[in-house]
Design an enzyme around this catalytic site. Structure first.
Site, PDB file in Angstrom:
ATOM      1  CD  GLU A 168       7.765  -4.349  38.329  1.00 12.61           C
ATOM      2  OE1 GLU A 168       6.591  -3.502  37.947  1.00 12.61           O
ATOM      3  OE2 GLU A 168       7.375  -5.586  38.702  1.00 12.61           O
TER       4      GLU A 168
ATOM      5  CG  ASP B 208       3.238 -13.352  41.550  1.00 19.68           C
ATOM      6  OD1 ASP B 208       4.116 -12.530  41.609  1.00 19.68           O
ATOM      7  OD2 ASP B 208       2.101 -13.294  40.896  1.00 19.68           O
TER       8      ASP B 208
ATOM      9  CB  THR C  23       5.086  -6.788  34.481  1.00 19.25           C
ATOM     10  OG1 THR C  23       4.007  -7.101  35.239  1.00 19.25           O
ATOM     11  CG2 THR C  23       5.514  -5.355  34.856  1.00 19.25           C
TER      12      THR C  23
ATOM     13  CE  LYS D  68       7.320  -8.681  36.915  1.00 21.42           C
ATOM     14  NZ  LYS D  68       6.619  -9.007  37.957  1.00 21.42           N
TER      15      LYS D  68
ATOM     16  CG  PHE E 155      -1.234  -8.618  35.480  1.00 23.11           C
ATOM     17  CD1 PHE E 155      -0.174  -8.985  34.910  1.00 23.11           C
ATOM     18  CD2 PHE E 155      -1.142  -7.717  36.348  1.00 23.11           C
ATOM     19  CE1 PHE E 155       1.159  -8.612  35.537  1.00 23.11           C
ATOM     20  CE2 PHE E 155      -0.021  -7.309  37.113  1.00 23.11           C
ATOM     21  CZ  PHE E 155       1.335  -7.806  36.757  1.00 23.11           C
TER      22      PHE E 155
ATOM     23  CD  GLU F 116      38.945  14.232  84.735  1.00 26.10           C
ATOM     24  OE1 GLU F 116      39.748  13.925  84.268  1.00 26.10           O
ATOM     25  OE2 GLU F 116      37.887  13.160  85.418  1.00 26.10           O
TER      26      GLU F 116
END
Length: 390
Positions: free
Chosen positions: A99, A17, A159, A135, A181, A353
């Site tokens: 995701e 993860d 998720t 995801k 989760f 110049e």
């Protein structure tokens, strides 16, 4: 005796993860998963700046030289997610999860469009869709988007999943994988009960994943369960045997350093007794979510958090794009000024110049030799730009 990580890997697919490619290389998991917060963290690592810059340049090419920076940054978000995914797939033998923008979580059609684009970017890089999981947040709209995508052969990872209702709806939609989760569920219960800890078997996140796992296996759903967002190794130990577990590098290292016997807690071939099977439509899903304050709050919080991470990353990308293109634009402007004033083409500009004022010529002629070389023009303009930007 083998360490806990090796024993876990024998019964559960271990997923890293993280967006840190070096950490993935260290632990050699089968799969890896990222999210906007992890990509944002990885983007701060100097070693990955070349990946960020390459994505920004590729996005500029895609959008065109006249496209505004905002459009380039939006394109770069997709490019960067896929760029990190491609690097990760050089290491892991399995799949990477990429995701969809969390700001699309309540828009089914926009989610489908974004998922197709991400898969298309992977396909352009020669990576088959079987190695990518898209995801998507577990809103009703996200679940319905995943249902469409799965029928097209685009595999999805649902998720920000906190409730039994979300899990059932995802399984009914035929998604490939869900990511409940664990740790964020624990966070909510600790905050609302005043308890500072729970024994592993009583951890609310562990209880939730166990319930979902046994339900899926009892009724033969093909959707895989991947516990995510762990706060300690006790949660992981209690879910040994789950289909997959996605674990941060810090906890992977702790598992690797810990000796002891790891017992299987979840068995797909012998699931524990579970609830009667449900078939949820939208009203049923929303009714169950309305009765689950934890899931409702954490889903909203998660979407807002991931959206904030994306916005922060966008701001950093815009700044970096300005650095990259500002330098190129400055070099081009300095060259144009030099060529315009070098009337005889001898590689230097004399006062005769010079088409501008004497005061500007004197400011650029820092060595007072009466000639301006390309380095004098670049240096003088750079100082002027620095003063104007301060």
């Amino acid at each position: 005796m083998a360490n806990l990580l090796d024993q876990l890997a024998a019964m559960t697919v271990v997923v890293a993860d993280t967006g840190d490619i070096d950490a993935i290389r260290q632990f050699t998991p089968r799969d890896a998963t990222t999210n906007p917060s992890l990509i944002l963290a990885a983007a701060q690592i100097p070693a990955y700046q070349n990946l960020i810059d390459a994505s920004l340049r590729e996005s500029r090419d895609v959008c065109g030289g006249e496209a505004p920076a905002e459009e380039v940054v939006r394109e770069a978000l997709d490019e960067i997610c896929v760029t990190f995914g491609k690097e990760i797939l050089k290491i892991v033998p399995g799949r990477v999860s990429t995701e969809v923008d969390a700001r699309l979580s309540y828009d089914t059609e926009a989610t489908i469009t974004k998922a197709r684009k991400l898969i298309g970017l992977y396909r352009q890089a020669g990576i088959p869709r079987e190695r990518v999981l898209i995801k998507i947040a577990s809103t009703w709209e996200g679940i319905k988007a995943a249902e469409v995508l799965e029928k097209e052969g685009i595999h999805c990872n649902l998720t920000l999943l906190f409730s039994f209702a979300q899990a059932v709806a995802a399984a009914e939609a035929g998604v490939t994988l869900i990511s409940p989760f664990v740790g964020r569920i624990l966070d909510w219960f600790k905050k609302h009960t005043g308890r500072d800890s729970y024994p592993g078997p009583e951890d609310p996140g562990v209880v939730s994943v166990t319930q979902i796992f046994n339900y899926f296996k009892t009724y033969g759903y093909k959707t895989e369960v991947m516990g995510a967002s762990f706060r300690n190794i006790e949660e992981i130990i209690e879910l040994a045997g789950c289909d997959l577990l996605t674990i941060s590098p810090a906890l992977l290292d702790q598992l690797r350093q810990t000796q002891g016997e790891l017992n299987r807690k979840l068995n797909p071939f012998d699931p524990a007794p579970t609830e009667q099977q449900l078939h949820l439509d939208r009203p049923g899903y929303e009714a169950m979510m309305a009765q689950d304050a934890m899931a409702t709050e954490k889903l909203d919080e998660g979407i807002r958090g991931f959206s904030k991470a994306i916005e922060t990353l966008e701001a950093q990308l815009a700044h970096r794009l300005g650095e990259l293109e500002g330098a190129q634009a400055f070099q081009h402007a300095a060259q144009e000024i030099f060529l315009l004033n070098d009337l005889d083409g001898d590689g230097c500009i004399t006062r005769e110049e010079w088409l501008g004022s004497d005061a500007v010529f004197d400011a650029l002629d820092t060595d007072h030799d009466g000639r301006l070389l390309p380095a004098d023009v670049r240096g003088g303009l750079g100082a002027a730009l620095a003063i104007s930007a301060s």
